[in-house]
Design a protein around this motif. Structure first.
Motif, PDB file in Angstrom:
ATOM      1  N   ALA A   1      -0.235   3.620   5.679  1.00  0.00           N
ATOM      2  CA  ALA A   1      -0.442   2.557   4.560  1.00  0.00           C
ATOM      3  C   ALA A   1       0.744   2.547   3.427  1.00  0.00           C
ATOM      4  O   ALA A   1       1.192   3.859   3.217  1.00  0.00           O
TER       5      ALA A   1
ATOM      6  N   ASN B   1       3.352  -0.605  -2.094  1.00  0.00           N
ATOM      7  CA  ASN B   1       3.464   0.941  -2.473  1.00  0.00           C
ATOM      8  C   ASN B   1       2.387   1.561  -3.711  1.00  0.00           C
ATOM      9  O   ASN B   1       2.482   0.686  -4.856  1.00  0.00           O
ATOM     10  N   ALA B   2       1.605   2.178  -3.682  1.00  0.00           N
ATOM     11  CA  ALA B   2       0.243   2.592  -4.454  1.00  0.00           C
ATOM     12  C   ALA B   2       1.037   3.013  -5.814  1.00  0.00           C
ATOM     13  O   ALA B   2       0.518   2.609  -6.887  1.00  0.00           O
TER      14      ALA B   2
ATOM     15  N   LEU C   1      -6.582   0.184  -5.259  1.00  0.00           N
ATOM     16  CA  LEU C   1      -5.528  -1.018  -5.672  1.00  0.00           C
ATOM     17  C   LEU C   1      -5.304  -1.970  -4.219  1.00  0.00           C
ATOM     18  O   LEU C   1      -5.437  -1.721  -3.318  1.00  0.00           O
TER      19      LEU C   1
ATOM     20  N   GLU D   1      -9.737   5.319  -2.941  1.00  0.00           N
ATOM     21  CA  GLU D   1      -8.222   5.926  -3.152  1.00  0.00           C
ATOM     22  C   GLU D   1      -7.723   5.783  -4.464  1.00  0.00           C
ATOM     23  O   GLU D   1      -8.139   4.727  -5.372  1.00  0.00           O
ATOM     24  N   MET D   2      -7.079   6.718  -4.963  1.00  0.00           N
ATOM     25  CA  MET D   2      -6.542   6.649  -6.777  1.00  0.00           C
ATOM     26  C   MET D   2      -5.156   7.290  -6.889  1.00  0.00           C
ATOM     27  O   MET D   2      -4.681   8.252  -6.262  1.00  0.00           O
TER      28      MET D   2
ATOM     29  N   TYR E   1      -0.963  11.360  -6.968  1.00  0.00           N
ATOM     30  CA  TYR E   1      -1.675  10.856  -5.995  1.00  0.00           C
ATOM     31  C   TYR E   1      -2.869  11.910  -5.847  1.00  0.00           C
ATOM     32  O   TYR E   1      -2.900  13.295  -6.061  1.00  0.00           O
TER      33      TYR E   1
ATOM     34  N   TYR F   1       4.434   2.856   1.924  1.00  0.00           N
ATOM     35  CA  TYR F   1       5.913   3.221   2.324  1.00  0.00           C
ATOM     36  C   TYR F   1       5.888   4.304   3.034  1.00  0.00           C
ATOM     37  O   TYR F   1       5.319   5.492   2.811  1.00  0.00           O
TER      38      TYR F   1
ATOM     39  N   ILE G   1      -1.460  -1.686   1.473  1.00  0.00           N
ATOM     40  CA  ILE G   1      -2.257  -0.271   0.842  1.00  0.00           C
ATOM     41  C   ILE G   1      -3.905  -0.933   0.683  1.00  0.00           C
ATOM     42  O   ILE G   1      -4.479  -0.137   0.333  1.00  0.00           O
TER      43      ILE G   1
ATOM     44  N   ILE H   1       6.869   8.205   1.469  1.00  0.00           N
ATOM     45  CA  ILE H   1       6.094   8.369   0.020  1.00  0.00           C
ATOM     46  C   ILE H   1       4.821   9.087   0.056  1.00  0.00           C
ATOM     47  O   ILE H   1       3.774   8.533   0.767  1.00  0.00           O
ATOM     48  N   SER H   2       4.781  10.431   0.012  1.00  0.00           N
ATOM     49  CA  SER H   2       3.736  11.208   0.247  1.00  0.00           C
ATOM     50  C   SER H   2       3.130  10.853   1.965  1.00  0.00           C
ATOM     51  O   SER H   2       2.003  10.976   2.225  1.00  0.00           O
ATOM     52  N   ASP H   3       4.077  10.776   2.631  1.00  0.00           N
ATOM     53  CA  ASP H   3       3.930  10.292   4.106  1.00  0.00           C
ATOM     54  C   ASP H   3       5.087  10.920   4.946  1.00  0.00           C
ATOM     55  O   ASP H   3       6.107  11.060   4.337  1.00  0.00           O
TER      56      ASP H   3
HETATM   57  N1  SAM Z   1       2.646   5.998   1.470  1.00  0.00           N
HETATM   58  C1  SAM Z   1       1.670   5.455   0.458  1.00  0.00           C
HETATM   59  C2  SAM Z   1       2.236   4.776  -0.498  1.00  0.00           C
HETATM   60  O1  SAM Z   1       3.457   4.058  -0.310  1.00  0.00           O
HETATM   61  O2  SAM Z   1       1.905   4.662  -1.767  1.00  0.00           O
HETATM   62  C3  SAM Z   1       0.699   6.522   0.127  1.00  0.00           C
HETATM   63  C4  SAM Z   1       0.138   7.390   1.089  1.00  0.00           C
HETATM   64  S1  SAM Z   1      -0.585   8.863   0.711  1.00  0.00           S
HETATM   65  C5  SAM Z   1      -0.929   9.866   1.982  1.00  0.00           C
HETATM   66  C6  SAM Z   1      -2.138   8.455   0.266  1.00  0.00           C
HETATM   67  C7  SAM Z   1      -2.463   8.269  -1.338  1.00  0.00           C
HETATM   68  O3  SAM Z   1      -1.880   7.196  -1.732  1.00  0.00           O
HETATM   69  C8  SAM Z   1      -4.056   8.103  -1.535  1.00  0.00           C
HETATM   70  O4  SAM Z   1      -4.802   9.583  -1.629  1.00  0.00           O
HETATM   71  C9  SAM Z   1      -4.008   7.512  -2.944  1.00  0.00           C
HETATM   72  O5  SAM Z   1      -3.691   8.512  -3.932  1.00  0.00           O
HETATM   73  C10 SAM Z   1      -2.716   6.844  -2.810  1.00  0.00           C
HETATM   74  N2  SAM Z   1      -3.221   5.278  -2.423  1.00  0.00           N
HETATM   75  C11 SAM Z   1      -2.901   4.802  -1.537  1.00  0.00           C
HETATM   76  N3  SAM Z   1      -3.454   3.665  -1.247  1.00  0.00           N
HETATM   77  C12 SAM Z   1      -4.179   3.349  -2.461  1.00  0.00           C
HETATM   78  C13 SAM Z   1      -4.976   2.277  -2.863  1.00  0.00           C
HETATM   79  N4  SAM Z   1      -5.046   1.066  -2.288  1.00  0.00           N
HETATM   80  N5  SAM Z   1      -5.296   2.489  -4.366  1.00  0.00           N
HETATM   81  C14 SAM Z   1      -5.128   3.615  -4.965  1.00  0.00           C
HETATM   82  N6  SAM Z   1      -4.259   4.645  -4.381  1.00  0.00           N
HETATM   83  C15 SAM Z   1      -3.829   4.531  -3.261  1.00  0.00           C
END
Ligand code: SAM
Length: 284
Positions: free
Chosen positions: A93, A123-124, A197, A222-223, A169, A95, A21, A98-100
């Motif tokens: 990025a 995983n964030a 993160l 990203e948050m 997210y 998993y 991530i 997970i929102s993907d």
């Molecule tokens: N599949 C990913 C996971 O397993 O965490 C999440 C994908 S989703 C489309 C993207 C969202 O995850 C971002 O808008 C943010 O809310 C969160 N995210 C992903 N990477 C991040 C990071 N490095 N730091 C903080 N939040 C993150």
């Protein structure tokens, strides 16, 4: 009924492979090995994943699998599995699923008896949860809230009475509005925004929603938002008179008031603050 012994059959396998991530050092040796060994890698965006594969010197065939075409894409992967191919599913990025994208193909592949094998990895939401300082279990991962205010408020009202820690997210351009909506519906709860993160500018903002709000304008990256669950509604069906009696009995048996409050809070699930309040009211 469907029972999968992942490594005791020679059926084709759909691997679910998490990718970093942010920090590329979080790519595991097993993820690299699986991505090299499968016949095809399904990804969201061939350019994004192409760069990742190049970095790890993984030369393999990439196909796209996206939310908006999940139906035909799932069929494509099921066809590959049916032909005896092993497939890895990755997202941009973290998993997959997970929102993907990925839910449909996993449901179909597992229902059809193919192996579905998950790898461990980045995983964030879990990073954010464990470092938030809030209670980690139970938790509810809600992903992205609806973008429109009406739907967002409606969804939050659904979660308002939940006792579990809530994880969302959110995109940086919406964070301020989203947190204002949270304040309006959930009240001024303790929370944590975990930003960037595993990256160079990783940051945690911890406090109540009201305390964090002035910091949010212009916040980038990203948050993940972690918010304390509802402790009061959780105890709404509790007899507070009974709670007070339990505390008084524990104190009469020789416990200090704070120790008694801690013990009764952990036994009943009623928050320590609420019990302090009851004891304080009794004393005045
Ligand atoms: N599949 C990913 C996971 O397993 O965490 C999440 C994908 S989703 C489309 C993207 C969202 O995850 C971002 O808008 C943010 O809310 C969160 N995210 C992903 N990477 C991040 C990071 N490095 N730091 C903080 N939040 C993150």
């Amino acid at each position: 009924m469907n029972r999968q012994k992942s490594f005791e059959n020679d059926k084709p396998t759909l691997y679910l492979v998490p990718t970093p991530i942010g920090n590329l050092s979080e790519m595991t040796p097993r993820a690299i090995e699986v991505l090299k060994s499968v016949d095809v890698i399904a990804c969201e965006d061939t350019r994004t994943s192409g760069q990742l594969l190049k970095h790890f010197e993984i030369k393999n065939r990439l196909i796209t699998y996206q939310n908006f075409n999940e139906d035909p894409a799932a069929k494509g992967i099921i066809n590959l599995l049916s032909q005896g191919h092993n497939v890895a599913l990755i997202s941009d990025a973290g998993y997959p699923l997970i929102s993907d994208p990925g839910q449909r193909v996993v449901s179909e592949a597992s229902a059809m008896g193919f192996n579905v094998v998950p790898l461990s990895g980045p995983n964030a939401m879990l990073n954010a949860l464990v470092a938030s300082g809030l209670v980690v279990q139970p938790f509810l991962f809600a992903g992205f809230l609806p973008a429109g205010r009406t739907d967002c408020l409606k969804k939050l009202r659904e979660y308002r009475s939940y006792p579990m820690t809530l994880i969302f997210y959110e995109a940086p351009h919406r964070i301020e509005k989203m947190m204002k909506n949270c304040l309006e519906v959930l009240g001024d709860r303790r929370c944590c925004i975990a930003r960037e993160l595993t990256k160079m500018h990783e940051e945690f903002l911890r406090g109540t929603i009201r305390e964090l709000l002035p910091e949010l304008a212009g916040l980038k990256g990203e948050m993940v938002v972690v918010i304390e669950g509802n402790r009061d509604d959780y105890s709404s069906d509790v007899d507070y008179g009974e709670i007070l009696t339990m505390v008084n009995e524990a104190v009469a048996a020789g416990m200090t008031t704070s120790a008694a409050i801690r013990q009764i809070a952990s036994e009943t699930g009623v928050s320590k603050n609420k019990i302090y309040e009851l004891v304080h009211q009794q004393e005045n």
